[in-house]
Design a protein around this motif. Structure first.
Motif, mmCIF file in Angstrom:
data_model
loop_
_atom_site.group_PDB
_atom_site.id
_atom_site.type_symbol
_atom_site.label_atom_id
_atom_site.label_comp_id
_atom_site.label_asym_id
_atom_site.label_seq_id
_atom_site.Cartn_x
_atom_site.Cartn_y
_atom_site.Cartn_z
ATOM 1 N N MET A 13 64.244 -11.479 159.890
ATOM 2 C CA MET A 13 63.419 -11.800 158.633
ATOM 3 C C MET A 13 64.238 -11.285 157.300
ATOM 4 O O MET A 13 64.186 -11.887 156.325
ATOM 5 C CB MET A 13 62.119 -11.328 158.811
ATOM 6 N N GLN A 14 64.869 -10.253 157.492
ATOM 7 C CA GLN A 14 65.434 -9.625 156.333
ATOM 8 C C GLN A 14 66.541 -10.490 155.707
ATOM 9 O O GLN A 14 66.719 -10.281 154.366
ATOM 10 C CB GLN A 14 66.056 -8.298 156.749
ATOM 11 N N ASP A 15 67.220 -10.958 156.537
ATOM 12 C CA ASP A 15 68.181 -11.939 156.219
ATOM 13 C C ASP A 15 67.639 -13.081 155.184
ATOM 14 O O ASP A 15 68.295 -13.463 154.209
ATOM 15 C CB ASP A 15 68.977 -12.366 157.239
ATOM 16 N N LEU A 16 66.739 -13.549 155.717
ATOM 17 C CA LEU A 16 65.992 -14.646 154.822
ATOM 18 C C LEU A 16 65.254 -14.335 153.743
ATOM 19 O O LEU A 16 65.490 -14.744 152.583
ATOM 20 C CB LEU A 16 64.765 -15.195 155.735
ATOM 21 N N LEU A 17 64.864 -12.900 153.613
ATOM 22 C CA LEU A 17 64.165 -12.321 152.335
ATOM 23 C C LEU A 17 65.550 -12.192 151.394
ATOM 24 O O LEU A 17 65.291 -12.223 150.284
ATOM 25 C CB LEU A 17 63.642 -11.016 152.733
ATOM 26 N N ARG A 18 66.584 -11.744 151.838
ATOM 27 C CA ARG A 18 67.730 -11.140 151.143
ATOM 28 C C ARG A 18 68.216 -12.571 150.630
ATOM 29 O O ARG A 18 68.580 -12.596 149.454
ATOM 30 C CB ARG A 18 68.932 -10.695 152.106
ATOM 31 N N SER A 19 68.207 -13.744 151.221
ATOM 32 C CA SER A 19 68.657 -15.021 150.727
ATOM 33 C C SER A 19 68.004 -15.452 149.604
ATOM 34 O O SER A 19 68.325 -16.001 148.555
ATOM 35 C CB SER A 19 68.691 -16.278 151.965
ATOM 36 N N VAL A 20 66.646 -15.372 149.587
ATOM 37 C CA VAL A 20 65.614 -15.714 148.694
ATOM 38 C C VAL A 20 66.007 -14.849 147.273
ATOM 39 O O VAL A 20 66.052 -15.211 146.141
ATOM 40 C CB VAL A 20 64.183 -15.641 149.213
ATOM 41 N N SER A 21 66.146 -13.516 147.614
ATOM 42 C CA SER A 21 66.341 -12.485 146.432
ATOM 43 C C SER A 21 67.574 -12.982 145.919
ATOM 44 O O SER A 21 67.764 -13.010 144.525
ATOM 45 C CB SER A 21 66.424 -11.242 147.022
ATOM 46 N N GLU A 22 68.865 -13.135 146.516
ATOM 47 C CA GLU A 22 69.907 -13.533 145.674
ATOM 48 C C GLU A 22 69.921 -14.866 145.032
ATOM 49 O O GLU A 22 70.835 -15.283 143.946
ATOM 50 C CB GLU A 22 71.136 -13.663 146.887
#
Length: 280
Positions: A1-10
């Motif tokens: 899930m962290q990679d998806l949150l990071r993608s949205v953040s970027e």
């Protein structure tokens, strides 16, 4: 899930003001987006449904449904990884009940490791495209099969149980044809009657989705898609916890894939509940 949150953040700085509202909601409540429609998400943050859809497309998805499936999978993976970390092997420091619960957690972890998502999605596609859906089982699994058939009929419609002891059994067999599917629960101890029902469905051209415990199940040769779940334990009572978890996953994927139909059918049912004053 962290990679998806990071993608949205970027990607956040490239969002429109409305899309940023959707992104903010995702950071706060990812589970809300996982199980709510694009329309419901838009209403939650006062933007249009199309804004929500364009937001997912800006993240690289074909649309909201694809994004939602990814979020559901990520959340499930995180939950199961947490369970793996918390689970402990049986030991004298735990109560018998705690060890039993650990065994149930382990059965779901085993399912996570063995179940292929593409196979599950093929089963969901068959369910979604079927003209009529029939569900059958051994008598050991009747309760679980009946519950699942009831949910399918309530949400996508045209679903009924087919069981050899029922007086409608042969007339139901006669109606089976290409475009229909049979969902069969075939777990030990395997009965001849359920395997014969699966074979009859196959012979009549219907699709067969099989839930069973092993590739050696006698019904495997008649199945278009087999979803295999181990139910054996070191006790005399088999555990269907992982089977229930698998069915819940199927239900959630069906809900996402057929959201408009499911929502309409549930709303119609809710209206009847309210009209008849069913609940306190």
């Amino acid at each position: 899930m962290q990679d998806l949150l990071r993608s949205v953040s970027e990607s956040y700085e490239h969002f429109s003001s409305g899309q940023k509202k959707v992104g903010d909601l995702f950071f706060r409540e990812p589970i809300f987006l996982a199980f709510s429609s694009a329309l419901e998400v838009g209403r939650r943050v006062n933007v249009s449904e199309s804004t929500v859809i364009r937001w997912t497309q800006k993240l690289g998805y074909k649309g909201y449904a694809e994004f939602q499936q990814v979020v559901q999978r990520k959340l499930a993976e995180d939950r199961l990884e947490q369970s793996e970390q918390e689970a402990r092997p049986p030991n004298a420091d735990q109560s018998f009940l705690e060890n039993l619960f650990d065994a149930e957690i382990a059965s779901i972890v085993k399912l996570k490791q063995s179940m292929k998502e593409d196979v599950l999605l093929q089963a969901v596609d068959l369910i979604s495209s079927a003209n009529r859906i029939y569900v059958t089982s051994d008598f050991f699994d009747y309760g679980l099969a009946h519950w699942f058939a009831g949910w399918l009929d309530m949400t996508v419609g045209s679903t009924e149980m087919i069981f050899p002891s029922d007086r409608h059994y042969y007339s139901q067999l006669a109606k089976l044809e290409p475009g229909d599917i049979l969902i069969a629960f075939v777990f030990p101890r395997y009965t001849k009657m359920v395997v014969e029902t699966v074979q009859s469905a196959k012979d009549r051209g219907a699709g067969v989705v099989l839930l069973t415990d092993s590739s050696k199940s006698p019904a495997v040769n008649f199945a278009d898609i087999s979803l295999t779940v181990d139910v054996s334990t070191n006790l005399n009572i088999d555990s269907y916890t992982a089977v229930h978890a698998l069915l819940t996953s199927v239900m959630r994927f069906v809900y996402v894939k057929e959201h408009a139909k499911v929502k309409e059918n549930l709303a119609r049912l809710e209206a009847v509940y309210n009209d008849k004053n069913v609940f306190y």
